[in-house]
Write an enzyme that holds these catalytic residues in place. Structure first.
Site, short mmCIF file in Angstrom:
data_model
loop_
_atom_site.label_atom_id
_atom_site.label_comp_id
_atom_site.label_asym_id
_atom_site.label_seq_id
_atom_site.Cartn_x
_atom_site.Cartn_y
_atom_site.Cartn_z
N ARG A 61 5.77 11.13 -0.78
CA ARG A 61 4.47 12.02 -1.23
C ARG A 61 4.61 13.74 -0.96
O ARG A 61 4.42 14.35 -1.73
CB ARG A 61 3.42 11.75 -0.24
CG ARG A 61 2.80 10.38 -0.43
CD ARG A 61 2.14 9.69 0.60
NE ARG A 61 2.34 8.14 0.28
CZ ARG A 61 1.61 7.45 -0.32
NH1 ARG A 61 0.24 8.03 -0.47
NH2 ARG A 61 1.71 6.21 -0.89
N ASP A 65 1.03 2.53 -4.37
CA ASP A 65 1.85 2.53 -3.05
C ASP A 65 2.88 1.14 -3.31
O ASP A 65 2.02 0.14 -3.31
CB ASP A 65 0.86 2.47 -2.15
CG ASP A 65 1.43 2.76 -0.85
OD1 ASP A 65 2.68 2.58 -0.43
OD2 ASP A 65 0.70 3.14 0.18
N SER A 72 -1.07 4.73 6.06
CA SER A 72 -1.31 3.46 5.48
C SER A 72 -2.41 2.47 6.32
O SER A 72 -2.70 2.72 7.22
CB SER A 72 -0.11 2.63 5.83
OG SER A 72 1.17 3.56 5.12
N HIS A 113 -1.21 10.43 4.22
CA HIS A 113 0.14 10.08 4.76
C HIS A 113 1.01 11.23 4.69
O HIS A 113 2.28 11.12 4.82
CB HIS A 113 0.76 8.80 4.09
CG HIS A 113 1.39 8.03 5.25
ND1 HIS A 113 2.21 6.89 4.82
CD2 HIS A 113 1.54 8.40 6.57
CE1 HIS A 113 2.89 6.36 6.00
NE2 HIS A 113 2.45 7.41 6.99
N HIS A 148 -0.07 -1.59 -1.27
CA HIS A 148 0.45 -1.63 -0.03
C HIS A 148 0.03 -2.94 0.75
O HIS A 148 -1.03 -3.51 0.32
CB HIS A 148 0.38 -0.40 0.52
CG HIS A 148 1.29 -0.19 2.04
ND1 HIS A 148 0.92 -0.69 3.12
CD2 HIS A 148 2.40 0.79 2.30
CE1 HIS A 148 1.88 -0.24 3.91
NE2 HIS A 148 2.78 0.49 3.57
N ASP A 165 5.17 5.51 -5.18
CA ASP A 165 5.69 6.22 -4.36
C ASP A 165 7.23 5.59 -3.93
O ASP A 165 8.36 6.39 -3.40
CB ASP A 165 5.10 6.40 -2.81
CG ASP A 165 4.59 5.04 -2.09
OD1 ASP A 165 4.90 3.97 -2.69
OD2 ASP A 165 4.27 4.99 -0.94
N ASN A 166 7.28 4.43 -4.03
CA ASN A 166 8.72 3.64 -3.66
C ASN A 166 8.48 2.22 -4.09
O ASN A 166 7.69 1.77 -4.41
CB ASN A 166 8.94 3.88 -2.02
CG ASN A 166 7.94 3.34 -1.24
OD1 ASN A 166 7.30 4.00 -0.57
ND2 ASN A 166 7.70 2.09 -1.18
#
Ligand SMILES: *[C@@H]1O[C@H](CO)[C@@H](O)[C@H](O)[C@H]1NC(C)=O
Ligand SMILES: *[C@@H]1O[C@H](CO)[C@@H](O)[C@H](O)[C@H]1NC(C)=O
Ligand SMILES: *[C@@H]1O[C@H](CO)[C@@H](O)[C@H](O)[C@H]1NC(C)=O
Length: 500
Positions: free
Chosen positions: A74, A30, A151, A126, A230, A282-283
């Site tokens: 996701r 994440d 999150s 999420h 995250h 994811d990013n």
């Protein structure tokens, strides 16, 4: 020579399939940037198990997610379709969101279920909770689920930002919502979740899922989207303070420890040679967290933007005996995971508009990608603006650029939230092989025939956009505080009374 090897590998695969269909382990980090892992060049990260996967597997240099944010990314991974089709836009889902990933979308788990796979999701979902758990993993083809449904900063988590407790706190989480729950299937197991014990709970659950499916000789699919790395970055007792990189490094190490435990479990269960392990994220990194956030390496900007740092990700495919160790520069996307898994398992792909391509040739034969382009949608895609950027082969054209709060604090002003929507006509053009950092726009009169290239890009864009039909926005359906997960639904003085 090449043909002999090709035939040999194909034969191996066929035999393996006939014996027993392969297992799949998908690891999804994440807000992890292109430059965050040791095997992608970070000098002080400790990620020995991910590095081991890279050394013994195939490491991608040009792999992309579909959105610079969590929920849409996701949705794309699990369905092989852009978030614009499934309606997971704009932004992300919240604890009380009314919508979620529509149940008529077909996930990887649902693709594999008809073949008798055991399926489990563990970690950060999420993709919605909804009334009575309508959108939880158990409604999308997963037999079992253990995790926090969104999150871990979407709830009062202030204690995690004050590590060690005697130093000053460095940030805030959301305070007006319920305490973050740990869910097992559709029930709340703990509220609040014990954050310091969370990774241990995940790795025990995952190891036991793998061991018991293997013992039954049942093929399995385990999807592990981690809450690491995250914000707020932290680690439990096994990893806190164990790296020189601080809280981000510790959170990465804690995740990496689980990767190590799962590899050991695959080995002990005798299925390591019949399991595809696929890792990505994811990013891009949350640069607003400064040295506590991630690192995009040589790439420009990070989370929230459609520059490379927002959407190009580390990716590793590991399958001893089937995937030859190496590095691939082929273009690939998280959209391609579903079609690849379907092909390897011998499953039917969903009869819908799929945006992914089968990567089997890249994985097993060091072959060419079937994909020639990568599409970049912003965090709030709209039919009116369409794509923000498009990569065709080694070239990327930006039609719009915009900074993001998530990428603020970098010295590059284009990344920051103060950099508002900018329309580029002609598009801003980069050669990502010569200039992966997107610093030096191509101009007419150089080595590249810019007008001809722009003409080709325009055609690909038009064709793609004509094929895109936007689904109804699920996130646009809004939030209802009554829908926030609460272990004592009848209690008064919400959200604080939701504690059990
Ligand atoms: C799911 O249902 C919605 C609403 O009926 C529809 O618009 C959408 O196209 C369907 N999606 C799929 C993948 O079938
Ligand atoms: C959830 O399910 C219960 C029992 O089936 C039902 O009474 C209730 O109305 C449902 N709640 C929502 C929000 O749909
Ligand atoms: C996997 O394959 C390797 C190489 O052929 C072999 O040494 C190892 O024992 C195999 N492991 C398992 C668990 O089957």
């Amino acid at each position: 020579m090449d043909f002999t090897r090709l035939g040999f590998v194909a034969l191996l695969c066929v035999c393996a399939h006939a014996a027993s269909p392969p297992n799949f382990l998908v690891l999804f980090a994440d807000d992890l940037g292109f430059g965050d892992l040791g095997c992608y060049g970070h000098p002080s990260s400790l990620s020995p198990n991910l590095d081991r996967l890279a050394a013994g597997g195939l490491r991608f240099t040009d792999f992309y997610c579909t959105s610079p944010l969590c929920s849409p990314s996701r949705a794309s991974l699990l369905t092989g379709r852009y978030q614009t089709r499934s309606g997971i836009y704009p932004g992300v889902l919240y604890p009380g969101s009314v919508g979620g990933l529509p149940l008529n979308e077909t996930t990887i788990a649902e693709v594999l279920k008809p073949l008798g796979y055991a399926t489990a999701a563990v970690g950060k979902w999420h993709l919605g909770v909804g009334p009575n758990g309508t959108f939880l993993p158990t409604r999308q083809g997963f037999d079992e689920y253990l995790g926090i449904p969104y999150s871990h900063d979407m709830g009062p988590c202030h204690n995690l930002t004050c590590f060690p407790p005697d130093v000053k706190c460095f940030g805030m989480c959301d305070v007006g919502t319920v305490l973050v729950p740990l869910m097992h299937n559709e029930d709340i197991k703990e509220q609040p979740v014990n954050f310091l014990d969370l990774e241990r709970a995940y790795s025990d659950f995952s190891a036991s899922f793998i061991a018991s499916a293997s013992k039954r000789k049942q093929p399995f699919f385990l999807y592990y989207p981690s809450h690491h790395t995250h914000y707020p970055q932290y680690a439990g007792p096994g990893a806190a303070g164990k790296t020189s990189r601080g809280p981000f490094g510790d959170s990465l190490l804690e995740f990496d420890n689980t990767v190590g435990k799962l590899l050991a479990t695959l080995e002990e269960s005798g299925v390591i040679n019949n399991t595809l392990v696929f890792f990505t994220a994811d990013n891009g990194p949350s640069l607003m967290r400064m040295s506590r956030g991630g690192n995009a390496g040589a790439l420009r900007c990070g989370k929230g933007t459609t520059y490379e740092g927002g959407m190009r990700e580390p990716a590793i495919a590991f399958w001893p005996g089937t995937i030859t160790p190496g590095v691939t520069r082929e273009l690939a996307s998280s959209l391609d995971i579903l079609p690849t898994i379907a092909r390897l398992a011998g499953a039917r792909v969903p009869q819908v508009a799929l945006d992914g391509f089968d990567m089997t040739e890249i994985l097993t034969n060091q072959g060419k990608s079937k994909r020639e382009a990568i599409m970049f949608y912003p965090s709030d895609p709209s039919e009116q603006l369409g794509l923000f950027a498009l990569r065709l082969e080694k070239y990327k054209a930006h039609f719009y650029t915009r900074g993001s709060t998530h990428s603020s604090t970098t010295p590059d002003k284009e990344c920051s939230a103060f950099s508002v929507l900018n329309f580029h006509d002609p598009p801003l053009l980069f050669d990502l092989e010569a200039d992966p950092s997107e610093r030096y726009p191509l101009v007419p009169g150089g080595e590249t025939d810019v007008p001809a290239l722009l003409e080709r890009i325009k055609k690909v864009k038009e064709q793609f956009e004509a094929s895109m039909s936007f689904g109804e926005s699920e996130i646009g359906k809004g939030s209802d505080p009554q829908l926030e997960p609460c272990c004592s639904p009848e209690c008064s003085q919400k959200p604080h009374c939701c504690q059990c």
